[in-house]
Design a protein around this motif. Structure first.
Motif, PDB file in Angstrom:
ATOM      1  N   LYS A 121       0.828  -1.210   0.000  1.00  0.00           N
ATOM      2  CA  LYS A 121       0.000   0.000   0.000  1.00  0.00           C
ATOM      3  C   LYS A 121       0.860   1.257   0.000  1.00  0.00           C
ATOM      4  O   LYS A 121       0.577   2.224  -0.719  1.00  0.00           O
ATOM      5  CB  LYS A 121      -0.915   0.003   1.221  1.00  0.00           C
ATOM      6  N   ASN A 122       1.919   1.243   0.788  1.00  0.00           N
ATOM      7  CA  ASN A 122       2.764   2.430   0.932  1.00  0.00           C
ATOM      8  C   ASN A 122       3.701   2.644  -0.251  1.00  0.00           C
ATOM      9  O   ASN A 122       4.184   3.752  -0.474  1.00  0.00           O
ATOM     10  CB  ASN A 122       3.581   2.333   2.222  1.00  0.00           C
ATOM     11  N   LYS A 145       4.155   3.142  -4.011  1.00  0.00           N
ATOM     12  CA  LYS A 145       3.209   3.696  -4.987  1.00  0.00           C
ATOM     13  C   LYS A 145       3.343   3.113  -6.389  1.00  0.00           C
ATOM     14  O   LYS A 145       2.694   3.582  -7.321  1.00  0.00           O
ATOM     15  CB  LYS A 145       3.386   5.217  -5.065  1.00  0.00           C
ATOM     16  N   THR A 177       3.625  -0.367  -9.217  1.00  0.00           N
ATOM     17  CA  THR A 177       3.017  -1.675  -9.467  1.00  0.00           C
ATOM     18  C   THR A 177       3.701  -2.749  -8.623  1.00  0.00           C
ATOM     19  O   THR A 177       4.925  -2.789  -8.523  1.00  0.00           O
ATOM     20  CB  THR A 177       3.134  -2.037 -10.961  1.00  0.00           C
ATOM     21  N   LEU A 202      -5.925  -2.328   1.099  1.00  0.00           N
ATOM     22  CA  LEU A 202      -5.792  -1.443  -0.064  1.00  0.00           C
ATOM     23  C   LEU A 202      -7.131  -0.896  -0.553  1.00  0.00           C
ATOM     24  O   LEU A 202      -7.162   0.069  -1.311  1.00  0.00           O
ATOM     25  CB  LEU A 202      -5.108  -2.182  -1.223  1.00  0.00           C
ATOM     26  N   ASP A 219     -11.309  -0.982  -4.622  1.00  0.00           N
ATOM     27  CA  ASP A 219     -11.206  -0.443  -5.976  1.00  0.00           C
ATOM     28  C   ASP A 219      -9.795  -0.405  -6.548  1.00  0.00           C
ATOM     29  O   ASP A 219      -9.587   0.144  -7.632  1.00  0.00           O
ATOM     30  CB  ASP A 219     -11.796   0.976  -6.008  1.00  0.00           C
ATOM     31  N   ARG A 220      -8.833  -0.969  -5.838  1.00  0.00           N
ATOM     32  CA  ARG A 220      -7.466  -0.980  -6.388  1.00  0.00           C
ATOM     33  C   ARG A 220      -7.428  -1.905  -7.605  1.00  0.00           C
ATOM     34  O   ARG A 220      -7.839  -3.058  -7.541  1.00  0.00           O
ATOM     35  CB  ARG A 220      -6.466  -1.455  -5.333  1.00  0.00           C
ATOM     36  N   ARG A 221      -6.932  -1.395  -8.724  1.00  0.00           N
ATOM     37  CA  ARG A 221      -6.869  -2.192  -9.949  1.00  0.00           C
ATOM     38  C   ARG A 221      -5.814  -3.288  -9.822  1.00  0.00           C
ATOM     39  O   ARG A 221      -4.778  -3.108  -9.182  1.00  0.00           O
ATOM     40  CB  ARG A 221      -6.561  -1.307 -11.155  1.00  0.00           C
ATOM     41  N   THR A 271     -10.807  -4.701 -10.630  1.00  0.00           N
ATOM     42  CA  THR A 271     -10.421  -4.304  -9.280  1.00  0.00           C
ATOM     43  C   THR A 271     -10.171  -5.565  -8.451  1.00  0.00           C
ATOM     44  O   THR A 271     -10.543  -6.675  -8.855  1.00  0.00           O
ATOM     45  CB  THR A 271     -11.525  -3.473  -8.611  1.00  0.00           C
ATOM     46  N   GLY A 296      -0.165   0.510  -8.627  1.00  0.00           N
ATOM     47  CA  GLY A 296       0.214   1.500  -7.631  1.00  0.00           C
ATOM     48  C   GLY A 296      -0.844   2.592  -7.589  1.00  0.00           C
ATOM     49  O   GLY A 296      -1.709   2.680  -8.463  1.00  0.00           O
ATOM     50  N   GLU A 297      -0.789   3.417  -6.586  1.00  0.00           N
ATOM     51  CA  GLU A 297      -1.781   4.499  -6.492  1.00  0.00           C
ATOM     52  C   GLU A 297      -1.513   5.579  -7.527  1.00  0.00           C
ATOM     53  O   GLU A 297      -0.366   5.849  -7.862  1.00  0.00           O
ATOM     54  CB  GLU A 297      -1.732   5.108  -5.088  1.00  0.00           C
TER      55      GLU A 297
END
Length: 234
Positions: free
Chosen positions: A160-161, A163, A165, A186, A189-191, A209, A233-234
Motif C-alpha cells: 500500500k505504501n 506507490k 506496481t 488497499l 477499488d485498487r486495480r 479491481t 500503484g496508487e
C-alpha cells in the motif's frame, strides 16, 4: 552462436538454469546444452528434473537434491565440487532458480569463493504476468509470496505504501484469503490482474479491481495452478 543441441565445454562453476513453468517448448537451447554438458545437476525436485531430462533425451546425468530444507547442508558440498573443477547446474522445480526458489545460500558462497557464475535467461511467471496485466510496467516491485502469519499485515501495508506496481506470487489454496486481506488494506477499488497456469493449456488472466477478481474466483468450484497477482500503484 549455438544453433543446435551439441557438446560444449563448460567452465568449472555454477550455472543457474531456468526450466519451463508449463510448456516444455519454453526451454532455451542454451539451457539444454548446459544441462547436457554439466557435471552435476542440483535440482529442487529430482523427479521433475528427471522427467525433463528424459523428455529431451539427456541421460546418465548426476542428479542431486537441493531444496529449502537441505540448502544449508548441500551448498558447501556443491561449492567443494566446483572448486575441484566441476560444473554444476542449479534448477528449480519450474522457472528461474533463486526467484522465490532455493539458491540464495549457494550464490552467496559462490561469490565468496570467487567462483564462475552464469545466470541463463528463460522461463519465469513474473514477466508474462506483468505484461498481461495491462498495468504500468516501467516501474514495479516484486514481493514474492506473502508470509503465512507473522508480518503478514506489514507485508500488505508495504504494498500500500509503495506507490508503484506490485507483483505477488500465491498458491491456489491461499489466494482467496490473500485477496480479502489486500481488499481490507488497499480497498475494493485498487486495480489488479490475476494470472494463473501461465504457458499451460488453461492459462487465464483476470483484470479489474481486487473486488472484481475476488468475485470471479468465488464463482469457481476449484482454483488450480500457481498464481501471479499484479497490483496497480496508487
Amino acid at each position: 552462436m549455438i544453433k543446435e543441441f551439441q557438446e560444449i565445454s563448460l567452465k568449472a562453476g555454477l550455472y543457474l538454469v531456468p526450466t519451463p513453468i508449463g510448456n516444455l517448448g519454453d526451454i532455451t537451447l542454451r539451457s539444454l546444452n548446459v544441462l547436457k554438458n554439466c557435471d552435476i545437476i542440483a535440482a529442487e525436485d529430482t523427479r521433475t528434473a528427471r522427467k525433463l531430462l528424459n523428455y529431451f533425451e539427456i541421460i546418465d546425468k548426476s542428479l542431486i537434491s537441493y531444496y529449502d530444507q537441505n540448502e544449508s547442508e548441500r551448498s558447501p558440498q556443491l561449492i567443494e565440487e566446483i572448486l575441484k573443477g566441476k560444473s554444476i547446474a542449479l534448477v528449480s522445480e519450474a522457472g528461474s532458480p533463486i526467484i522465490s526458489d532455493p539458491g540464495y545460500r549457494i550464490m552467496q558462497l559462490a561469490i565468496e569463493h570467487n567462483i564462475h557464475i552464469e545466470a541463463l535467461p528463460g522461463a519465469t511467471a513474473l514477466i508474462p504476468a506483468l505484461q498481461l496485466s495491462g498495468l504500468a510496467t516501467h516501474n514495479f516491485a516484486f514481493y514474492g509470496f506473502p508470509p503465512p502469519k507473522k508480518n503478514r499485515k506489514k507485508f500488505f501495508e508495504n504494498i500500500k505504501n509503495n506507490k508503484i506496481t506490485a507483483v505477488v506470487y500465491e498458491s491456489p489454496f491461499k489466494i482467496m484469503t490473500t485477496l480479502k486481506d489486500l481488499i481490507e488494506i488497499l480497498g475494493n477499488d485498487r486495480r489488479a490482474s490475476l494470472s494463473r497456469e501461465i504457458s499451460k493449456v488453461y492459462e487465464e488472466t483476470m483484470r479489474g479491481t481486487l473486488s472484481d477478481i475476488l468475485k470471479e474466483l468465488e464463482k469457481k468450484t476449484t482454483i488450480k495452478g500457481e498464481i501471479v497477482l499484479v497490483i496497480a500503484g496508487e
